[in-house]
Design a protein around this motif. Structure first.
Motif, PDB file in Angstrom:
ATOM      1  N   SER A  60       5.988   9.706   0.405  1.00  0.00           N
ATOM      2  CA  SER A  60       6.656  10.178   1.620  1.00  0.00           C
ATOM      3  C   SER A  60       7.392   9.073   2.363  1.00  0.00           C
ATOM      4  CB  SER A  60       5.641  10.799   2.581  1.00  0.00           C
ATOM      5  OG  SER A  60       5.070  11.944   2.019  1.00  0.00           O
ATOM      6  N   ASN A  61       6.837   7.852   2.331  1.00  0.00           N
ATOM      7  CA  ASN A  61       7.364   6.770   3.167  1.00  0.00           C
ATOM      8  C   ASN A  61       7.995   5.622   2.401  1.00  0.00           C
ATOM      9  OD1 ASN A  61       6.353   7.755   5.839  1.00  0.00           O
ATOM     10  ND2 ASN A  61       4.432   7.641   4.716  1.00  0.00           N
ATOM     11  N   GLY A  62       7.837   5.591   1.104  1.00  0.00           N
ATOM     12  CA  GLY A  62       8.354   4.472   0.327  1.00  0.00           C
ATOM     13  C   GLY A  62       7.417   3.274   0.415  1.00  0.00           C
ATOM     14  N   PRO A  63       7.825   2.154  -0.173  1.00  0.00           N
ATOM     15  CA  PRO A  63       6.977   0.959  -0.161  1.00  0.00           C
ATOM     16  C   PRO A  63       6.606   0.557   1.261  1.00  0.00           C
ATOM     17  CG  PRO A  63       8.837   0.655  -1.638  1.00  0.00           C
ATOM     18  CD  PRO A  63       9.084   1.931  -0.881  1.00  0.00           C
ATOM     19  N   MET A  64       5.372   0.099   1.411  1.00  0.00           N
ATOM     20  CA  MET A  64       4.904  -0.339   2.722  1.00  0.00           C
ATOM     21  C   MET A  64       3.812  -1.377   2.563  1.00  0.00           C
ATOM     22  SD  MET A  64       3.027   3.289   3.773  1.00  0.00           S
ATOM     23  CE  MET A  64       3.334   3.051   5.464  1.00  0.00           C
ATOM     24  N   SER A  65       3.585  -2.116   3.636  1.00  0.00           N
ATOM     25  CA  SER A  65       2.557  -3.149   3.588  1.00  0.00           C
ATOM     26  C   SER A  65       1.188  -2.502   3.427  1.00  0.00           C
ATOM     27  CB  SER A  65       2.583  -4.013   4.852  1.00  0.00           C
ATOM     28  OG  SER A  65       2.016  -3.320   5.938  1.00  0.00           O
ATOM     29  N   LYS A  68      -0.195  -1.442   6.817  1.00  0.00           N
ATOM     30  CA  LYS A  68       0.385  -0.200   7.354  1.00  0.00           C
ATOM     31  C   LYS A  68      -0.102   1.011   6.571  1.00  0.00           C
ATOM     32  CE  LYS A  68       4.486  -2.057   9.540  1.00  0.00           C
ATOM     33  NZ  LYS A  68       5.947  -2.101   9.591  1.00  0.00           N
ATOM     34  N   LEU A  69      -0.286   0.843   5.278  1.00  0.00           N
ATOM     35  CA  LEU A  69      -0.785   1.927   4.445  1.00  0.00           C
ATOM     36  C   LEU A  69      -2.213   2.292   4.857  1.00  0.00           C
ATOM     37  CD1 LEU A  69      -0.293   3.828   2.047  1.00  0.00           C
ATOM     38  CD2 LEU A  69      -0.941   1.949   0.526  1.00  0.00           C
ATOM     39  N   ALA A  70      -3.051   1.292   5.060  1.00  0.00           N
ATOM     40  CA  ALA A  70      -4.428   1.539   5.506  1.00  0.00           C
ATOM     41  C   ALA A  70      -4.430   2.237   6.865  1.00  0.00           C
ATOM     42  CB  ALA A  70      -5.209   0.232   5.568  1.00  0.00           C
ATOM     43  N   SER A  94       2.022  -0.961  -7.616  1.00  0.00           N
ATOM     44  CA  SER A  94       2.118  -2.421  -7.741  1.00  0.00           C
ATOM     45  C   SER A  94       2.109  -3.009  -6.342  1.00  0.00           C
ATOM     46  CB  SER A  94       3.398  -2.822  -8.487  1.00  0.00           C
ATOM     47  OG  SER A  94       4.534  -2.450  -7.744  1.00  0.00           O
ATOM     48  N   ARG A  95       1.618  -4.233  -6.266  1.00  0.00           N
ATOM     49  CA  ARG A  95       1.626  -4.974  -4.999  1.00  0.00           C
ATOM     50  C   ARG A  95       2.400  -6.251  -5.222  1.00  0.00           C
ATOM     51  NH1 ARG A  95      -4.615  -5.182  -3.249  1.00  0.00           N
ATOM     52  NH2 ARG A  95      -4.891  -5.322  -5.497  1.00  0.00           N
ATOM     53  N   THR A  96       3.328  -6.506  -4.310  1.00  0.00           N
ATOM     54  CA  THR A  96       4.123  -7.727  -4.384  1.00  0.00           C
ATOM     55  C   THR A  96       4.141  -8.385  -3.013  1.00  0.00           C
ATOM     56  OG1 THR A  96       6.150  -6.482  -3.933  1.00  0.00           O
ATOM     57  CG2 THR A  96       5.628  -6.876  -6.247  1.00  0.00           C
ATOM     58  N   SER A 105       1.116  -8.113   1.474  1.00  0.00           N
ATOM     59  CA  SER A 105       1.389  -7.401   0.220  1.00  0.00           C
ATOM     60  C   SER A 105       2.122  -6.101   0.513  1.00  0.00           C
ATOM     61  CB  SER A 105       0.083  -7.066  -0.503  1.00  0.00           C
ATOM     62  OG  SER A 105      -0.509  -8.219  -1.006  1.00  0.00           O
ATOM     63  N   VAL A 106       3.201  -5.872  -0.232  1.00  0.00           N
ATOM     64  CA  VAL A 106       3.943  -4.617  -0.138  1.00  0.00           C
ATOM     65  C   VAL A 106       3.534  -3.761  -1.330  1.00  0.00           C
ATOM     66  CG1 VAL A 106       6.218  -3.536  -0.136  1.00  0.00           C
ATOM     67  CG2 VAL A 106       5.855  -5.702   1.076  1.00  0.00           C
TER      68      VAL A 106
END
Length: 169
Positions: A60-65, A68-70, A94-96, A105-106
């Motif tokens: 829904s939101n695309g890549p996020m930290s 922020k995801l938590a 994946s986390r980058t 981490s994104v």
């Protein structure tokens, strides 16, 4: 003479007692039944409960930290980390490091994770179908409205509790 357990009591693993019809007991049993059913359906697509929610937020939101995801999921960072480790090992996310701050981490879905989207939708639809079996569309609408109020009430109480853990540490 002891009465035999009802089908509902057998399914939920709850012996009959004076409190088994209380609102609290029924809510706990329904939540447990939901979680067991969800776990079984998600296992068919190699996911654990909660991982579907992680993927849905990312879709829904695309890549996020990770932080922020938590926060978006209302879970603490240790739970978020464990869930992401499993999803990463499975090749679904994946986390980058963030280009702006390499300590952050994104999290992104991978093509393999994105390919799960129709399967997660199928699981959600099957879960809804099974949960609402025997209910009319109007009853489902009413149940939804009532649970929305209960969620608001309990979440407000939980947020005000000194025992409430912050979503991120």
């Amino acid at each position: 003479m002891v009465d035999a357990l009802t089908e509902d009591e057998r399914m939920c693993g709850e012996p009959p007692d004076a409190d088994s019809d209380s609102l609290s007991c029924l809510m706990a049993q329904a939540a447990r039944g939901h979680r067991v059913l969800l776990a079984a359906l998600l296992a068919e697509i190699d996911l654990y409960p909660g991982q579907d929610r992680v993927l849905n937020v990312l879709w829904s939101n695309g890549p996020m930290s990770q932080n922020k995801l938590a926060a978006a999921l209302g879970i603490d960072m240790s739970t978020m980390t464990k869930s992401l480790q499993r999803l990463e090992r499975s090749g679904f996310v994946s986390r980058t490091p963030s280009p702006a701050n390499r300590r952050i981490s994104v999290v992104s879905t991978t093509p393999k994770g994105d390919a799960l989207r129709p399967e997660v939708r199928r699981v959600e639809e099957e879960l809804h179908r099974r949960m609402s079996d025997g209910l009319t569309p109007e009853q489902v609408k009413t149940l939804h409205a009532l649970l929305t109020v209960v969620r608001r009430n309990t979440c407000r109480e939980a947020a005000a509790s000194p025992l409430a853990a912050p979503a991120s540490r």
